[in-house]
Design an enzyme around this catalytic site. Structure first.
Site, PDB file in Angstrom:
ATOM      1  CE  LYS A  22      -1.628   1.495   4.117  1.00 12.31           C
ATOM      2  NZ  LYS A  22      -1.327   2.888   4.484  1.00 12.31           N
ATOM      3  CG  ASN A  23       2.310   2.699   3.544  1.00 18.59           C
ATOM      4  OD1 ASN A  23       1.157   3.038   3.280  1.00 18.59           O
ATOM      5  ND2 ASN A  23       2.726   2.458   4.778  1.00 18.59           N
ATOM      6  NE  ARG A 100      -1.142  11.933   8.116  1.00 15.31           N
ATOM      7  CZ  ARG A 100      -0.954  13.180   8.470  1.00 15.31           C
ATOM      8  NH1 ARG A 100      -1.909  13.839   9.063  1.00 15.31           N
ATOM      9  NH2 ARG A 100       0.197  13.776   8.243  1.00 15.31           N
ATOM     10  CB  CYS A 124      -4.601  10.571  11.887  1.00 14.24           C
ATOM     11  SG  CYS A 124      -3.022   9.772  12.024  1.00 14.24           S
ATOM     12  NE  ARG A 129       0.831  10.127  10.220  1.00 14.13           N
ATOM     13  CZ  ARG A 129       0.366   9.211   9.379  1.00 14.13           C
ATOM     14  NH1 ARG A 129      -0.813   8.672   9.582  1.00 14.13           N
ATOM     15  NH2 ARG A 129       1.078   8.818   8.349  1.00 14.13           N
ATOM     16  N   PRO A 130       2.251  16.436  11.414  1.00 10.63           N
ATOM     17  CG  PRO A 130       3.927  17.785  12.316  1.00 10.63           C
ATOM     18  CD  PRO A 130       3.167  16.508  12.537  1.00 10.63           C
ATOM     19  CG  ASP A 314       3.571   1.352   9.384  1.00 15.93           C
ATOM     20  OD1 ASP A 314       3.217   2.183  10.231  1.00 15.93           O
ATOM     21  OD2 ASP A 314       3.764   1.634   8.183  1.00 15.93           O
ATOM     22  CB  ILE A 336       7.904   6.553  14.315  1.00 16.78           C
ATOM     23  CG1 ILE A 336       9.096   5.608  14.112  1.00 16.78           C
ATOM     24  CG2 ILE A 336       7.593   7.330  13.031  1.00 16.78           C
ATOM     25  CD1 ILE A 336      10.384   6.252  13.651  1.00 16.78           C
ATOM     26  NE  ARG A 406      -7.293   4.328   5.445  1.00 16.14           N
ATOM     27  CZ  ARG A 406      -6.747   5.404   5.980  1.00 16.14           C
ATOM     28  NH1 ARG A 406      -7.169   5.818   7.159  1.00 16.14           N
ATOM     29  NH2 ARG A 406      -5.793   6.059   5.370  1.00 16.14           N
TER      30      ARG A 406
HETATM   31  C1  EPZ Z   1       4.527   6.844   6.320  1.00 14.20           C
HETATM   32  O1  EPZ Z   1       3.791   7.920   6.883  1.00 14.20           O
HETATM   33  C2  EPZ Z   1       3.579   5.668   6.212  1.00 14.20           C
HETATM   34  N1  EPZ Z   1       2.470   6.042   5.347  1.00 14.20           N
HETATM   35  C3  EPZ Z   1       3.101   5.274   7.589  1.00 14.20           C
HETATM   36  O2  EPZ Z   1       2.285   4.116   7.450  1.00 14.20           O
HETATM   37  C4  EPZ Z   1       4.310   4.919   8.453  1.00 14.20           C
HETATM   38  O3  EPZ Z   1       3.874   4.632   9.774  1.00 14.20           O
HETATM   39  C5  EPZ Z   1       5.283   6.101   8.484  1.00 14.20           C
HETATM   40  O4  EPZ Z   1       5.640   6.480   7.119  1.00 14.20           O
HETATM   41  C6  EPZ Z   1       6.577   5.799   9.235  1.00 14.20           C
HETATM   42  O5  EPZ Z   1       7.216   4.693   8.679  1.00 14.20           O
HETATM   43  C7  EPZ Z   1       2.624   5.989   4.022  1.00 14.20           C
HETATM   44  O6  EPZ Z   1       3.673   5.642   3.499  1.00 14.20           O
HETATM   45  C8  EPZ Z   1       1.443   6.318   3.176  1.00 14.20           C
HETATM   46  P1  EPZ Z   1       6.702  10.186   8.270  1.00 14.20           P
HETATM   47  P2  EPZ Z   1       4.362   9.400   6.846  1.00 14.20           P
HETATM   48  O7  EPZ Z   1       6.621  11.467   7.527  1.00 14.20           O
HETATM   49  O8  EPZ Z   1       5.101   9.591   5.586  1.00 14.20           O
HETATM   50  C9  EPZ Z   1       6.915  13.473  11.808  1.00 14.20           C
HETATM   51  C10 EPZ Z   1       0.441   2.714   7.953  1.00 14.20           C
HETATM   52  O9  EPZ Z   1      -0.048   2.160   8.964  1.00 14.20           O
HETATM   53  N2  EPZ Z   1       6.818  14.499  10.753  1.00 14.20           N
HETATM   54  O10 EPZ Z   1       7.880   9.325   8.043  1.00 14.20           O
HETATM   55  O11 EPZ Z   1       3.234  10.309   7.156  1.00 14.20           O
HETATM   56  C11 EPZ Z   1       5.640  12.645  11.922  1.00 14.20           C
HETATM   57  O12 EPZ Z   1       4.653  13.296  12.688  1.00 14.20           O
HETATM   58  C12 EPZ Z   1       0.953   4.134   8.000  1.00 14.20           C
HETATM   59  O13 EPZ Z   1       0.501   2.159   6.845  1.00 14.20           O
HETATM   60  C13 EPZ Z   1       6.839  15.840  11.081  1.00 14.20           C
HETATM   61  O14 EPZ Z   1       6.949  16.224  12.256  1.00 14.20           O
HETATM   62  O15 EPZ Z   1       5.379   9.348   8.070  1.00 14.20           O
HETATM   63  C14 EPZ Z   1       6.169  11.377  12.540  1.00 14.20           C
HETATM   64  O16 EPZ Z   1       6.296  11.557  13.922  1.00 14.20           O
HETATM   65  C15 EPZ Z   1       0.620   4.885   9.204  1.00 14.20           C
HETATM   66  N3  EPZ Z   1       6.737  16.771  10.067  1.00 14.20           N
HETATM   67  C16 EPZ Z   1       7.551  11.223  11.905  1.00 14.20           C
HETATM   68  O17 EPZ Z   1       7.904  12.536  11.446  1.00 14.20           O
HETATM   69  C17 EPZ Z   1       6.633  16.405   8.755  1.00 14.20           C
HETATM   70  O18 EPZ Z   1       6.552  17.294   7.882  1.00 14.20           O
HETATM   71  C18 EPZ Z   1       7.626  10.254  10.725  1.00 14.20           C
HETATM   72  O19 EPZ Z   1       6.608  10.527   9.815  1.00 14.20           O
HETATM   73  C19 EPZ Z   1       6.622  15.026   8.424  1.00 14.20           C
HETATM   74  C20 EPZ Z   1       6.716  14.087   9.448  1.00 14.20           C
END
Ligand code: EPZ
Length: 427
Positions: A22-23, A100, A124, A129-130, A314, A336, A406
């Site tokens: 999916k991701n 998202r 969420c 998740r900003p 995950d 994370i 999903r």
């Molecule tokens: C991806 O989310 C995945 N989603 C998530 O999978 C996964 O948990 C996550 O990466 C971490 O591996 C998809 O690929 C569609 P991040 P993403 O940006 O990209 C912070 C699932 O269950 N952050 O790596 O949104 C954030 O809040 C899902 O399949 C900021 O602060 O994750 C988090 O604490 C859920 N500012 C950390 O970084 C930003 O601009 C990592 O988030 C971006 C992120």
């Protein structure tokens, strides 16, 4: 709303085919916005999130043809995506709020059309998740970014220009958005402290197949030389490592023996390491892997979630269920997301002994979980409750199944085919 009923206690045996990730599918679909050529994606999973992304792209004006199954023994969907030169560049709140990952259209729309208006996703169930890192990095490529009425308004009157970007924290989506934007920027972009997740590498490989120039794929430093134009390509989505890991836990927790096909052991190294520590047998095979537990009780182990190649967040909830029935105490630390223990109270209702202290959970293994009606708050929490139900004595009813749909393709069919007593109750 549908629910899933499980009567636990059956060891799972047989074979499960792992779907495309999916991701990886979601950013790959967004990458179609970068060209007017046709991007043909195969091994796409049948999932609600993939349909939501298709819906969003169609709203923007992308022509999508669904060519049925890819054949060759796997069940993946094949989409042809063609983003003509006149697209709408607004991703509306109604779709972004559902998923998202919709924010991944921002980078490609901006790079190709010089403008994008994308609703801010909001928080969420697993954290705030900003997307500030995405926005700051796009501004470094020369985009004007404004926030207005809940939307990001981004424009590049003079086009994007390459820059050296250091992400303050590893971000999967941020790396993907910037990678896509940089392919059409003028000159060189360096993304340092980039995410190394296999889904990021999958996107980079697809972009290369579309004509992008990218070095360092799979490392934490990506170097992109912008090109004038990308073209169409044919690309197959990488297997889903989280689905792989989830079914590996299913084999282990039920004392079963599963052959997972269409996947690769190297995608789940960190998960396999913990499973082996816990007493699970894993062997690599030509078409995937075999996971079994034949030698007595599971042993507890400590786990800390980290960006890839560390242990994936995950898989945290699924591993917690395994630890809940393993001998001894285990500690799981989530680094994370700030709020990813929402499955704990539900697992405790099933008899687990888990205490959360800040970002860590102490799990004291119990002999057996007992079935109960439970409710999930997010996708990975949902599968963890299914796993708990498979191991528990008696009946478990999982409500709010839409989270599961999903991200897990036909989960009840795949498990039932291996001997699980599981059924979907449709309403
Ligand atoms: C991806 O989310 C995945 N989603 C998530 O999978 C996964 O948990 C996550 O990466 C971490 O591996 C998809 O690929 C569609 P991040 P993403 O940006 O990209 C912070 C699932 O269950 N952050 O790596 O949104 C954030 O809040 C899902 O399949 C900021 O602060 O994750 C988090 O604490 C859920 N500012 C950390 O970084 C930003 O601009 C990592 O988030 C971006 C992120």
């Amino acid at each position: 709303m549908d629910s899933i009923r499980i009567r636990g206690g059956q060891p799972l045996t047989g074979s499960i085919h792992i779907s495309g990730a999916k991701n990886a599918a979601l950013p790959l679909m967004a990458a179609s916005l970068l060209t007017d050529g046709e991007l043909t994606l195969s091994n796409l999973p049948h999932l609600v999130d993939v349909s939501t992304m298709a819906h969003l792209l169609a709203e923007l004006g992308v022509d999508i043809s669904m060519n049925g199954d890819a054949g060759g023994g796997h069940t993946g969907r094949v989409f042809g995506l063609k983003a003509k030169d006149t697209l709408d560049t607004t991703a509306p709140y109604d779709l972004v709020r559902k998923m998202r990952a919709s924010v991944l259209v921002l980078g490609p729309l901006l790079a190709r059309f010089g403008h994008a208006r994308v609703s801010l996703p909001g928080g969420c169930a697993i954290g705030t998740r900003p997307v500030d890192f995405h926005l700051k990095a796009l501004a470094q490529l020369g985009a004007d970014i404004e926030l207005s009425e809940g939307y990001v308004e981004a424009s590049t009157p003079k086009g994007l220009t390459g820059a050296h970007i250091v992400f303050p924290m590893v971000t999967v989506g941020g790396t993907e958005n910037l990678l896509m934007a940089a392919t059409l920027a003028e000159g060189e972009t360096v993304l340092a402290n980039a995410a190394r997740e296999p889904e990021v590498a999958d996107l980079a490989n697809c972009l290369v197949a579309m004509g992008a120039e990218i070095e360092g794929i799979g490392s934490d430093t990506l170097k992109i030389q912008g090109v004038q134009k990308l073209h169409g390509a044919d690309y197959a989505v990488v297997p889903d490592r989280i689905e792989t890991g989830s079914y590996a836990v299913a084999a282990a927790i039920t004392g079963g023996d599963l052959h997972l096909t269409g996947t690769r052991l190297e995608l789940i190294d960190a998960v396999a390491e913990i499973l082996v520590q816990a007493g699970v047998e894993i062997s690599e095979m030509d078409d995937g892997m075999r996971v079994s537990r034949a030698n007595g009780p599971l042993q507890g182990a400590d786990v800390m979630t980290e960006p890839y190649p560390g242990f994936p967040t995950d898989m945290q909830a699924q591993m917690m269920v395994l630890m809940a029935v393993a001998d001894g105490a285990s500690m799981i630390t989530e680094t994370i997301f700030e709020n990813r223990f929402m499955h704990v109270p539900e697992l405790c209702r099933m008899g687990a002994n888990i205490n959360v202290h800040g970002a860590s959970a102490i799990i004291r293994g119990v002999e057996r979980l007992s079935g109960a009606p439970v409710m999930a708050t997010d996708l990975r929490a949902s599968i963890s409750l299914i796993l708990a139900g498979l191991a528990a004595e008696g009946e478990t009813i999982l409500n709010r199944v839409y989270h599961l749909d999903r991200g897990y393709e036909r989960v009840e069919d795949k498990l039932a085919a291996c001997g699980a007593d599981i059924e979907r109750i449709r309403e």
